[in-house]
Design an enzyme around this catalytic site. Sequence first.
Site, PDB file in Angstrom:
ATOM      1  N   TYR A 213     -37.572  51.681   8.290  1.00 33.42           N
ATOM      2  CA  TYR A 213     -38.205  52.740   7.905  1.00 33.42           C
ATOM      3  C   TYR A 213     -37.543  53.967   8.224  1.00 33.42           C
ATOM      4  O   TYR A 213     -38.008  55.225   8.001  1.00 33.42           O
ATOM      5  CB  TYR A 213     -39.766  52.884   7.980  1.00 33.42           C
ATOM      6  CG  TYR A 213     -40.143  52.993   9.497  1.00 33.42           C
ATOM      7  CD1 TYR A 213     -40.125  53.747  10.462  1.00 33.42           C
ATOM      8  CD2 TYR A 213     -40.690  51.438   9.948  1.00 33.42           C
ATOM      9  CE1 TYR A 213     -40.122  53.467  11.756  1.00 33.42           C
ATOM     10  CE2 TYR A 213     -40.592  51.156  11.235  1.00 33.42           C
ATOM     11  CZ  TYR A 213     -40.666  52.124  12.233  1.00 33.42           C
ATOM     12  OH  TYR A 213     -40.950  52.041  13.488  1.00 33.42           O
TER      13      TYR A 213
ATOM     14  N   ARG B  17     -39.093  58.645  19.457  1.00 30.05           N
ATOM     15  CA  ARG B  17     -38.902  57.356  20.230  1.00 30.05           C
ATOM     16  C   ARG B  17     -37.570  56.839  19.668  1.00 30.05           C
ATOM     17  O   ARG B  17     -37.316  56.587  18.598  1.00 30.05           O
ATOM     18  CB  ARG B  17     -40.153  56.420  19.954  1.00 30.05           C
ATOM     19  CG  ARG B  17     -40.402  55.941  18.895  1.00 30.05           C
ATOM     20  CD  ARG B  17     -41.385  54.859  18.642  1.00 30.05           C
ATOM     21  NE  ARG B  17     -42.226  54.882  17.546  1.00 30.05           N
ATOM     22  CZ  ARG B  17     -41.679  54.098  16.313  1.00 30.05           C
ATOM     23  NH1 ARG B  17     -40.753  53.759  16.414  1.00 30.05           N
ATOM     24  NH2 ARG B  17     -42.613  54.162  15.361  1.00 30.05           N
TER      25      ARG B  17
ATOM     26  N   HIS C   8     -41.420  50.873  17.550  1.00 30.85           N
ATOM     27  CA  HIS C   8     -42.926  51.361  18.019  1.00 30.85           C
ATOM     28  C   HIS C   8     -43.338  50.270  19.033  1.00 30.85           C
ATOM     29  O   HIS C   8     -43.866  50.705  19.830  1.00 30.85           O
ATOM     30  CB  HIS C   8     -44.035  51.271  16.732  1.00 30.85           C
ATOM     31  CG  HIS C   8     -45.260  50.987  16.977  1.00 30.85           C
ATOM     32  ND1 HIS C   8     -46.021  51.992  17.691  1.00 30.85           N
ATOM     33  CD2 HIS C   8     -46.064  49.830  17.065  1.00 30.85           C
ATOM     34  CE1 HIS C   8     -47.267  51.172  17.748  1.00 30.85           C
ATOM     35  NE2 HIS C   8     -47.174  50.231  17.479  1.00 30.85           N
TER      36      HIS C   8
END
Lengths: 363, 329
Positions: free
Chosen positions: A270, A257, A261
């Site tokens: 992250y 992606r 998120h």
Amino acid sequence: MTRTRVFEGKTDYIQILDENGNVDKALEPQLANEDLDVMYRLMITVRQFDRKAMNLQRQGRLFTYLPVEGQEASQVVSAYLLGKQDRTFTMYRSHGVFIARGFSLKQMFLMWMGTEQGGKIPDDLNDVPLEITIGSQLPQAVGSAMASKILKKDSVTAVYFGDGATSEGEFHEALNMAGVNRAPVVFICENNLYAISVPRRIQTASKTIAQKALAYGFEGVQIDGNDVLAVYATMKEAVEKARAGEGPTLIECLTYRFGPHSTSDDPSKYRSKEEEEAWVKNDPVLRMQRYMQARGIWNEAYEQQVLAEAKEMVDKAFEEAEAEVHVEPEDIFKYVYAEMPENLKQEMEYLKKVEEEKKELKK
Amino acid sequence: MRDEMAKMTMIDAINSALRQEMERDPTVVVMGEDVGKNGGVFRATVGLQDKFGEVRVMDTPLAESGLVGAAIGMALSGLRPVVEIQFSGFIYYAMDQIVSHAGRMRTRSRGRYSVPMVVRSPYGGGIRALEHHSESNEAMFAHSAGLKVVIPSGPYDAKGLLISSIRDPDPVLFFEPMRLYRSVKEEVPEAAYEIPLGEANIVREGADVTLIAWGSMLRQALEAADGVKEKGVNAEVIDLRTISPFDFDTISKSIEKTGRAVIVHEAPRTCGMGAELAARAMDHNFLNLKAPVVRVTGFDVPVPLAREEDFYLPDAYRITRAINQVMSF
């Protein structure tokens, strides 16, 4: 005492159109120009819908949204291979599946505007509302596939989920039931390498997700999920196999992606910039463009036309959705049961009264 | 004990409680989805992995049942796990482990084993989240034996109650009202402190009506109490704090004084904690009551989606209406 090998498994990785536009001619599916045109337009529509939704969320006109940009190929191309009689079970990031299945863009905006009316499944579609909880749709999809077998219906079920879902017990229970029953179901795992922030290596110690199917007695295959040809060829085979009564398949689509998120997530916590940039270069849309260009069916003028049409459709759909949004106290009570029980009727009357009193007070 | 205070949000207070308990007790471990590197989706565990390492602050696979089951095993083996369930609607995956096992291990082993585990989860509505993110499911766990259920109503309570929960010898479900995570700040002691479990808190004294609430509903109850005060009605406002086992003694004494009670909760009405508290009032205060006990609650429907959640959530207006109703007797 004997010691003999009782099981040996193998799992393949499939890529047909590589990152540089080279095609493996032996594996290349025979696709008509018309199919490529339709799939490309769908992918561009998904991307435009997605970008519009992100912008609207930033303006406060949608609430939470979960972007799909980067994962269009695995969703659109796999769903394109399903017929009207088939059925999908999806998740919160499955916008590409919804659009490819023929959900109206207006309906999708209503859904992401957080209205109850947005959940309505149009009468001409057989698909099931998306799941927010992780992996819950998998056993349901297996049951749906088992039903089409029991009822002798020519209907294949496709179920979409992410890498994170493969850690839930329901994933394993579903695959096991599908294997035991040889259910006509295709499991499509979009492995985008992260479950929110948790990287795949923390999700599972196995080398691939695809290989998990072997333990349940059927085939799993890992593919380049940003390669439209690999998605097409693998899905086509899996759907035909299911339709022929030869049981389930697990397809692990490696993808990424591009965005967060969700609109509440910050991926810089992250993921590295380098990693993100490398994947953006591996954009499934760009790769499809190159393939179509080589076939002489893509050029700048075509691109501009497709883009303009998609933008117009998306903008118009949002305007229509915005004009149609309404919320009424009845909405939340109406569909809880086939027949509304007395306690709900009382609660609904009470809420209507309270809302009227509040309106009076505001005057 | 140092008595320095700091302005903290509820998220800061929870983080501070976790940090201090981990410093104090090497058996305390934190585990959950996104709690490590990411510091939690609401940032409750931010900085903990850097400080205590990946062994004591674990990012786990996405598996709530496995997560809670593993925490039970750890708790049986000398650790004190604090599990984060990312949203309250995701806790149902772990229902078997919580209800059938965590709450029964002490009974089952005739006192040989206990499960000193805390399951933290944001709960309730008010932030326009997606489906399954806004559930209020405290009554389901209060209905199950062997579990404690705790709900803080602000930063100060969150820190003290979480510390007590971690130190408690039994499994505790700690539900954090997510709409309050960042919306209020309070003076919170820097040093660790306990707020005892099983004790309600009289937040405001009054003689005319007893208002009982918890979590984010406490603020709505206080707003309603402010409103009726102008009309000469003095409400006593009680924060239940621990939902199970709850402190009916404090409530009973209050009803003895006021003769009227309004119970407010966000969870659905049928079989909600309001029903239990009203039944206790019948048991203990029948002769004190001047009016029926009235409940202001969510409805018996799935928590509505974002744009319609205001229909569902009790607010000061609905609470005021209920106060007027009991005062009319």
